[in-house]
Scaffold this motif. Structure first.
Motif, PDB file in Angstrom:
ATOM      1  N   GLY A 235       0.808  -1.212   0.000  1.00 19.20           N
ATOM      2  CA  GLY A 235       0.000   0.000   0.000  1.00 19.20           C
ATOM      3  C   GLY A 235       0.840   1.261   0.000  1.00 19.20           C
ATOM      4  O   GLY A 235       2.048   1.242  -0.247  1.00 19.20           O
ATOM      5  N   ILE A 236       0.188   2.381   0.307  1.00 19.46           N
ATOM      6  CA  ILE A 236       0.852   3.680   0.363  1.00 19.46           C
ATOM      7  C   ILE A 236       1.217   3.981   1.806  1.00 19.46           C
ATOM      8  O   ILE A 236       0.337   4.073   2.667  1.00 19.46           O
ATOM      9  CB  ILE A 236      -0.076   4.782  -0.186  1.00 19.46           C
ATOM     10  N   LEU A 237       2.519   4.091   2.089  1.00 18.81           N
ATOM     11  CA  LEU A 237       3.004   4.383   3.446  1.00 18.81           C
ATOM     12  C   LEU A 237       2.445   3.368   4.452  1.00 18.81           C
ATOM     13  O   LEU A 237       2.137   3.700   5.598  1.00 18.81           O
ATOM     14  CB  LEU A 237       2.608   5.803   3.856  1.00 18.81           C
ATOM     15  N   GLY A 238       2.308   2.123   4.002  1.00 14.43           N
ATOM     16  CA  GLY A 238       1.792   1.071   4.871  1.00 14.43           C
ATOM     17  C   GLY A 238       0.283   1.027   4.957  1.00 14.43           C
ATOM     18  O   GLY A 238      -0.277   0.141   5.617  1.00 14.43           O
ATOM     19  N   MET A 239      -0.402   1.970   4.319  1.00 14.29           N
ATOM     20  CA  MET A 239      -1.871   1.985   4.335  1.00 14.29           C
ATOM     21  C   MET A 239      -2.412   1.225   3.125  1.00 14.29           C
ATOM     22  O   MET A 239      -1.742   1.131   2.100  1.00 14.29           O
ATOM     23  CB  MET A 239      -2.385   3.426   4.310  1.00 14.29           C
ATOM     24  N   HIS A 240      -3.611   0.700   3.273  1.00  8.44           N
ATOM     25  CA  HIS A 240      -4.246  -0.040   2.190  1.00  8.44           C
ATOM     26  C   HIS A 240      -5.594   0.597   1.870  1.00  8.44           C
ATOM     27  O   HIS A 240      -6.642   0.125   2.320  1.00  8.44           O
ATOM     28  CB  HIS A 240      -4.418  -1.508   2.573  1.00  8.44           C
ATOM     29  N   PRO A 241      -5.571   1.685   1.120  1.00 11.33           N
ATOM     30  CA  PRO A 241      -6.828   2.389   0.827  1.00 11.33           C
ATOM     31  C   PRO A 241      -7.748   1.552  -0.047  1.00 11.33           C
ATOM     32  O   PRO A 241      -7.295   0.761  -0.876  1.00 11.33           O
ATOM     33  CB  PRO A 241      -6.371   3.649   0.097  1.00 11.33           C
ATOM     34  N   SER A 242      -9.032   1.742   0.158  1.00 11.25           N
ATOM     35  CA  SER A 242     -10.012   1.138  -0.738  1.00 11.25           C
ATOM     36  C   SER A 242     -10.056   1.961  -2.020  1.00 11.25           C
ATOM     37  O   SER A 242      -9.842   3.172  -2.004  1.00 11.25           O
ATOM     38  CB  SER A 242     -11.388   1.123  -0.079  1.00 11.25           C
ATOM     39  N   HIS A 243     -10.303   1.297  -3.146  1.00 13.32           N
ATOM     40  CA  HIS A 243     -10.408   2.007  -4.423  1.00 13.32           C
ATOM     41  C   HIS A 243     -11.852   2.051  -4.910  1.00 13.32           C
ATOM     42  O   HIS A 243     -12.105   2.288  -6.085  1.00 13.32           O
ATOM     43  CB  HIS A 243      -9.495   1.344  -5.458  1.00 13.32           C
ATOM     44  N   ASP A 244     -12.763   1.799  -3.967  1.00 13.53           N
ATOM     45  CA  ASP A 244     -14.197   1.853  -4.270  1.00 13.53           C
ATOM     46  C   ASP A 244     -14.892   2.603  -3.139  1.00 13.53           C
ATOM     47  O   ASP A 244     -14.812   2.205  -1.976  1.00 13.53           O
ATOM     48  CB  ASP A 244     -14.765   0.441  -4.406  1.00 13.53           C
ATOM     49  N   LEU A 294      -9.667   5.352   4.374  1.00 14.77           N
ATOM     50  CA  LEU A 294      -9.168   6.046   3.182  1.00 14.77           C
ATOM     51  C   LEU A 294      -9.709   5.385   1.916  1.00 14.77           C
ATOM     52  O   LEU A 294      -9.578   4.171   1.724  1.00 14.77           O
ATOM     53  CB  LEU A 294      -7.639   6.027   3.172  1.00 14.77           C
ATOM     54  N   ALA A 295     -10.302   6.206   1.054  1.00 17.35           N
ATOM     55  CA  ALA A 295     -10.796   5.727  -0.244  1.00 17.35           C
ATOM     56  C   ALA A 295     -10.097   6.521  -1.343  1.00 17.35           C
ATOM     57  O   ALA A 295     -10.414   7.691  -1.574  1.00 17.35           O
ATOM     58  CB  ALA A 295     -12.307   5.900  -0.355  1.00 17.35           C
ATOM     59  N   SER A 296      -9.109   5.919  -1.981  1.00 19.61           N
ATOM     60  CA  SER A 296      -8.382   6.571  -3.066  1.00 19.61           C
ATOM     61  C   SER A 296      -9.035   6.199  -4.390  1.00 19.61           C
ATOM     62  O   SER A 296      -8.980   5.040  -4.813  1.00 19.61           O
ATOM     63  CB  SER A 296      -6.906   6.147  -3.059  1.00 19.61           C
ATOM     64  N   LEU A 297      -9.665   7.166  -5.029  1.00 19.93           N
ATOM     65  CA  LEU A 297     -10.407   6.935  -6.268  1.00 19.93           C
ATOM     66  C   LEU A 297      -9.622   7.528  -7.433  1.00 19.93           C
ATOM     67  O   LEU A 297      -9.454   8.756  -7.512  1.00 19.93           O
ATOM     68  CB  LEU A 297     -11.796   7.560  -6.177  1.00 19.93           C
ATOM     69  N   TYR A 298      -9.152   6.677  -8.349  1.00 21.56           N
ATOM     70  CA  TYR A 298      -8.311   7.114  -9.460  1.00 21.56           C
ATOM     71  C   TYR A 298      -9.171   7.507 -10.650  1.00 21.56           C
ATOM     72  O   TYR A 298      -9.846   6.668 -11.248  1.00 21.56           O
ATOM     73  CB  TYR A 298      -7.330   6.002  -9.848  1.00 21.56           C
ATOM     74  N   VAL A 299      -9.116   8.790 -10.997  1.00 21.99           N
ATOM     75  CA  VAL A 299      -9.975   9.303 -12.071  1.00 21.99           C
ATOM     76  C   VAL A 299      -9.391   9.052 -13.454  1.00 21.99           C
ATOM     77  O   VAL A 299     -10.049   9.339 -14.464  1.00 21.99           O
ATOM     78  CB  VAL A 299     -10.228  10.809 -11.891  1.00 21.99           C
ATOM     79  N   ASP A 300      -8.153   8.520 -13.522  1.00 20.67           N
ATOM     80  CA  ASP A 300      -7.561   8.218 -14.834  1.00 20.67           C
ATOM     81  C   ASP A 300      -7.288   6.729 -15.009  1.00 20.67           C
ATOM     82  O   ASP A 300      -6.480   6.324 -15.846  1.00 20.67           O
ATOM     83  CB  ASP A 300      -6.263   9.017 -15.041  1.00 20.67           C
ATOM     84  N   ASP A 301      -7.992   5.913 -14.216  1.00 18.93           N
ATOM     85  CA  ASP A 301      -7.854   4.460 -14.328  1.00 18.93           C
ATOM     86  C   ASP A 301      -8.527   3.995 -15.621  1.00 18.93           C
ATOM     87  O   ASP A 301      -9.737   4.155 -15.795  1.00 18.93           O
ATOM     88  CB  ASP A 301      -8.502   3.785 -13.116  1.00 18.93           C
ATOM     89  N   LYS A 302      -7.736   3.428 -16.544  1.00 14.66           N
ATOM     90  CA  LYS A 302      -8.247   3.051 -17.865  1.00 14.66           C
ATOM     91  C   LYS A 302      -8.841   1.643 -17.909  1.00 14.66           C
ATOM     92  O   LYS A 302      -9.259   1.177 -18.974  1.00 14.66           O
ATOM     93  CB  LYS A 302      -7.129   3.162 -18.906  1.00 14.66           C
ATOM     94  N   GLU A 303      -8.884   0.961 -16.779  1.00 14.71           N
ATOM     95  CA  GLU A 303      -9.458  -0.391 -16.763  1.00 14.71           C
ATOM     96  C   GLU A 303     -10.955  -0.317 -17.055  1.00 14.71           C
ATOM     97  O   GLU A 303     -11.675   0.500 -16.465  1.00 14.71           O
ATOM     98  CB  GLU A 303      -9.213  -1.043 -15.405  1.00 14.71           C
TER      99      GLU A 303
END
Length: 384
Positions: A235-244, A294-303
């Motif tokens: 994860g980021i800095l040991g964190m595991h954010p949700s992506h949803d 933490l919910a990290s939502l990627y606005v440029d995710d092409k999946e």
């Protein structure tokens, strides 16, 4: 992805020109026609004199302006203002030079002659172009989620480019247009020493550490979690954010914690700066780890989304927006719910889906981000 790869190849092409292996020039017939038109006199004649200058100097200015256009089209900056300032700067600089020479024509005799020093400048720019080219390739790699160009590999390539630059500045390697017996000026030696310092700075990034290193290159280097030193599930800095968002909301209900929505992007430079400069601070990281979901939502995710989730949304005024990818989904989610389309954008949400306090955007000092978090979390804990 393809735009970034295209500019990666273009920058390599520019670098080869700066190194002197070939020249990028416009057809001589264009320059000849423009030169003949100078005889018109008046404003029209001045215009064609300037146009001839632009055409003749294209081999020098073309790669620089091409780099500028590439950075603006694939970056997160305000494109119209960036181009306005940069192109106005180009025009103003030319105007100053020729304006002063018109006022003081005798100064023309004291101007430095083109030669070895000019070629040195071009070669140095060539090495810079190589470094910038890698930045575009990295963005394509991140957005496509191939993660081939990891942080340490990127740094290692930059170190090799910097070593090449230092060796050139000290005269250890030559390029086609270099004078064979040219003396190494003091300016070249000073820049070479600075290059050695930059190499020493880069080497730090090849070794593991508790805190992120090379923070001054945040946003240029791949993120700290795209690394050989960290597993993908670290994860980021040991964190595991949700992506949803909806998944994060369910977790928040179970743990009775607010959700911090982090609208981010793989190609977002300010997002990386926030993570490495601000999130990693000892008085910020525990809050992110323990007080929120933490919910990290990627606005440029092409999946691509599953076909059942792909749809068109009416944006008003007869406009419809197609939602085909994960990035489309979260980008529209941000625009519709928060009337914002910038990244990073941070929103604190209660488990029942209500905004707790005023959202914040962009890179900000640690104190401001901490105040935003503490205000929202305190308000939430009071049960209001």
């Amino acid at each position: 992805v393809w735009l970034n790869i295209t500019f990666f190849l273009i920058f390599l092409f520019f670098a080869g020109s700066f190194f002197g292996y070939y020249d990028i020039t416009l057809p001589s017939s264009i320059a000849n026609k423009s030169s003949k038109a100078e005889d018109a006199g008046g404003i029209i004649g001045i215009f064609f004199m300037a146009l001839t200058l632009v055409i003749v100097s294209f081999s020098c200015t073309g790669p620089i302006l091409g780099s500028l256009l590439g950075s603006s089209l694939t970056g997160s900056a305000n494109i119209p203002m960036l181009l306005t300032y940069a192109l106005a700067g180009f025009g103003f600089s030319w105007a100053i030079v020729f304006g002063l020479l018109a006022l003081f024509p005798q100064a023309l005799q004291s101007l430095p002659k083109s030669g070895g020093w000019m070629n040195t400048v071009k070669v140095v720019l060539g090495f810079i172009e190589l470094g910038l080219a890698l930045k575009f390739l990295s963005k394509a790699d991140l957005v496509s989620k191939t993660f081939f160009l990891k942080r340490e590999l990127f740094i290692a390539i930059w170190i090799l480019i910097s070593i090449g630059l230092v060796l050139y500045l000290f005269g250890k390697i030559k390029f086609p247009h270099d004078d064979k017996n040219a003396k190494i000026s003091m300016t070249r030696k000073i820049i070479g020493v600075l290059g050695i310092g930059f190499i020493v700075y880069l080497v730090q990034g090849l070794f593991p550490s508790e805190r992120p290193k090379l923070q001054y290159l945040s946003g240029i280097l791949p993120p700290i979690n795209v690394s050989y030193l960290h597993k993908e599930d670290d994860g980021i800095l040991g964190m595991h954010p949700s992506h949803d968002y909806f998944e994060a909301l369910e977790i928040a209900k179970k743990e009775n914690k607010p959700v911090l929505i982090d609208f981010t992007g793989y190609g977002c430079e300010n997002c990386r700066k926030m993570e490495e400069f601000v999130w990693s601070e000892p008085d910020i990281l525990p809050i992110l780890q323990n007080e929120i979901i933490l919910a990290s939502l990627y606005v440029d995710d092409k999946e691509a989304l599953p076909e059942s989730e792909q749809t068109s949304i009416d944006m008003g005024n007869g406009q419809k927006k197609k939602v085909k990818t994960i990035g489309d989904k979260w980008s529209l989610f941000q625009q519709i719910n928060f009337n914002n389309n910038s990244q990073p954008h941070y929103v604190l949400i209660s488990p029942d889906g209500k905004v707790i306090n005023t959202p914040v955007s962009g890179y900000m000092p640690k104190e401001d981000f901490k105040a935003f978090l503490e205000c929202g979390i305190s308000y939430f804990k009071k049960g209001k």
